[in-house]
Design a protein around this motif. Structure first.
Motif, mmCIF file in Angstrom:
data_model
loop_
_atom_site.group_PDB
_atom_site.id
_atom_site.type_symbol
_atom_site.label_atom_id
_atom_site.label_comp_id
_atom_site.label_asym_id
_atom_site.label_seq_id
_atom_site.Cartn_x
_atom_site.Cartn_y
_atom_site.Cartn_z
ATOM 1 N N GLY A 99 0.813 -1.209 0.000
ATOM 2 C CA GLY A 99 0.000 0.000 0.000
ATOM 3 C C GLY A 99 0.844 1.256 0.000
ATOM 4 O O GLY A 99 1.858 1.340 -0.694
ATOM 5 N N LYS A 100 0.440 2.224 0.803
ATOM 6 C CA LYS A 100 1.083 3.533 0.807
ATOM 7 C C LYS A 100 2.174 3.622 1.867
ATOM 8 O O LYS A 100 2.082 3.000 2.917
ATOM 9 N N VAL A 101 3.198 4.418 1.560
ATOM 10 C CA VAL A 101 4.338 4.601 2.455
ATOM 11 C C VAL A 101 4.606 6.091 2.619
ATOM 12 O O VAL A 101 4.595 6.846 1.640
ATOM 13 N N PHE A 160 2.329 2.542 -3.349
ATOM 14 C CA PHE A 160 3.087 1.479 -4.011
ATOM 15 C C PHE A 160 2.194 0.300 -4.380
ATOM 16 O O PHE A 160 2.670 -0.669 -4.969
ATOM 17 N N ASP A 161 0.937 0.340 -3.994
ATOM 18 C CA ASP A 161 -0.032 -0.684 -4.360
ATOM 19 C C ASP A 161 0.206 -1.978 -3.573
ATOM 20 O O ASP A 161 1.229 -2.157 -2.912
ATOM 21 N N PHE A 181 5.980 -4.769 -2.488
ATOM 22 C CA PHE A 181 6.938 -5.859 -2.309
ATOM 23 C C PHE A 181 7.917 -5.957 -3.474
ATOM 24 O O PHE A 181 8.987 -6.537 -3.342
ATOM 25 N N PHE A 182 7.534 -5.384 -4.616
ATOM 26 C CA PHE A 182 8.399 -5.405 -5.798
ATOM 27 C C PHE A 182 9.489 -4.343 -5.692
ATOM 28 O O PHE A 182 10.641 -4.573 -6.060
ATOM 29 N N TRP A 183 9.119 -3.178 -5.177
ATOM 30 C CA TRP A 183 10.066 -2.071 -5.060
ATOM 31 C C TRP A 183 10.916 -2.188 -3.799
ATOM 32 O O TRP A 183 10.453 -2.641 -2.758
ATOM 33 N N LEU A 195 3.723 3.233 -9.622
ATOM 34 C CA LEU A 195 2.941 2.335 -10.465
ATOM 35 C C LEU A 195 3.041 2.683 -11.946
ATOM 36 O O LEU A 195 2.670 1.874 -12.798
ATOM 37 N N GLU A 196 3.541 3.885 -12.251
ATOM 38 C CA GLU A 196 3.675 4.304 -13.646
ATOM 39 C C GLU A 196 5.124 4.274 -14.118
ATOM 40 O O GLU A 196 5.407 4.577 -15.274
ATOM 41 N N ASP A 197 6.020 3.894 -13.240
ATOM 42 C CA ASP A 197 7.438 3.833 -13.580
ATOM 43 C C ASP A 197 7.694 2.655 -14.522
ATOM 44 O O ASP A 197 7.169 1.555 -14.304
ATOM 45 N N PRO A 198 8.472 2.848 -15.591
ATOM 46 C CA PRO A 198 8.711 1.759 -16.558
ATOM 47 C C PRO A 198 9.468 0.568 -15.980
ATOM 48 O O PRO A 198 9.478 -0.505 -16.588
ATOM 49 N N ARG A 199 10.075 0.737 -14.809
ATOM 50 C CA ARG A 199 10.782 -0.388 -14.188
ATOM 51 C C ARG A 199 9.836 -1.329 -13.454
ATOM 52 O O ARG A 199 10.245 -2.398 -12.998
#
Length: 288
Positions: A62-64, A81-82, A87-89, A149-153
């Motif tokens: 979620g949010k940080v 961060f959803d 957990f991905f980032w 969530l919109e970052d290409p990585r």
């Protein structure tokens, strides 16, 4: 529980859950009775991980609040961060990406989705196998602050089948659960599987994400995992908890081991345990 919060123990305790947890002292510790310092050691980890609820928790995304160095709301901002992206980032000063390659224990999502037959595009495979770090920047004053969530990585799938399938990938499936927040496939195999199988569940690799969620709500499982990870872990630290009274320095080792390398939690955990034990003695605790 009554009383005012103090900085070192900011949370109130859920009395019912606390009682239920320590009513299982024999199963938790392997002993019929435990010393005051051992009680404090067994108390402070789930107290920290559950925020005082003493309810087996599930790590959620979620949010940080960013930047992490700021404490006042006006100096920081909630960044989304959803459910999965969290957990991905990796987030500097906060957490690493869970989407790592650490054979023979863990594989990144791209490899797993490819093995499921759901991914074959080379570019997408590279993105799904990434473990990006989110550079903090200034989310408060930067009007064009980027969105994770919109970052290409970040793959951020919006459609079937990768969106639901990522729930079974290691970075998400093996996030923190229980009173010790067991994290990572290695931890699940070492600490959770020996509790799951005797309780009638399948091995961790045979369980789906949602099945693991339900299993960790079972007292037979979360008590067993707590014992296996905190009290009597396999390997060189198996006797650390048993030796706390004769060597309180073991508390530092236990705290660092549970929190993970680089967290620097051991010293604070040891201080917290000793502070709690001393306060209980001062308040007239007799052990009766």
């Amino acid at each position: 529980m009554k009383g005012s919060e103090v900085p070192e123990f900011p949370h109130r305790i859920d009395a019912g859950n606390f009682k239920a947890f320590f009513d299982a002292t024999k199963q938790l510790s392997g002993e019929d009775e435990i010393s005051l310092l051992k009680f404090a050691a067994a108390f402070c980890i789930p107290y920290n991980e559950t925020g005082g609820s003493f309810h087996p928790t599930l790590e959620k995304g979620g949010k940080v609040w960013l930047p992490r160095t700021k404490k006042k709301d006006g100096d920081r901002k909630l960044v989304d961060f959803d459910e999965y992206g969290y957990f991905f980032w990796g987030i500097p000063g906060y957490k690493a990406s869970y989407n790592k390659r650490d054979p023979p224990w863990t594989w990144p999502a791209g490899d797993q989705l490819q093995k499921m037959g759901l991914l074959d595009d080379k570019k997408q495979l590279e993105i799904w196998n990434g473990h990006p770090m989110w550079e903090l920047g200034d989310p408060v004053n930067d009007k064009n602050y980027p969105k994770p969530l919109e970052d290409p990585r970040y793959p951020n799938p919006q459609s079937e089948p990768p969106k639901p399938a990522q729930r079974e990938c290691h970075f998400f499936k093996f996030r923190g659960r229980g009173f010790t927040q067991t994290t990572g496939r290695e931890g699940y195999i070492k600490y959770a599987e020996p509790a799951l199988v005797p309780a009638g569940y399948k091995k961790v690799d045979e369980l789906k994400n949602d099945e693991l969620d339900k299993a960790f709500a079972d007292p037979k499982v979360y008590v067993g995992v707590f014992h296996n990870e905190l009290i009597s872990p396999p390997g060189p630290h198996k006797q650390d908890f048993a030796k706390i009274d004769e060597d309180p320095g073991k508390l530092v080792i236990i705290g660092d081991r549970i929190a993970g390398l680089g967290a620097n939690y051991g010293e604070f955990y040891a201080w917290r345990c000793k502070t709690l034990a001393a306060a209980m003695e001062e308040a007239g605790w007799t052990g009766g």
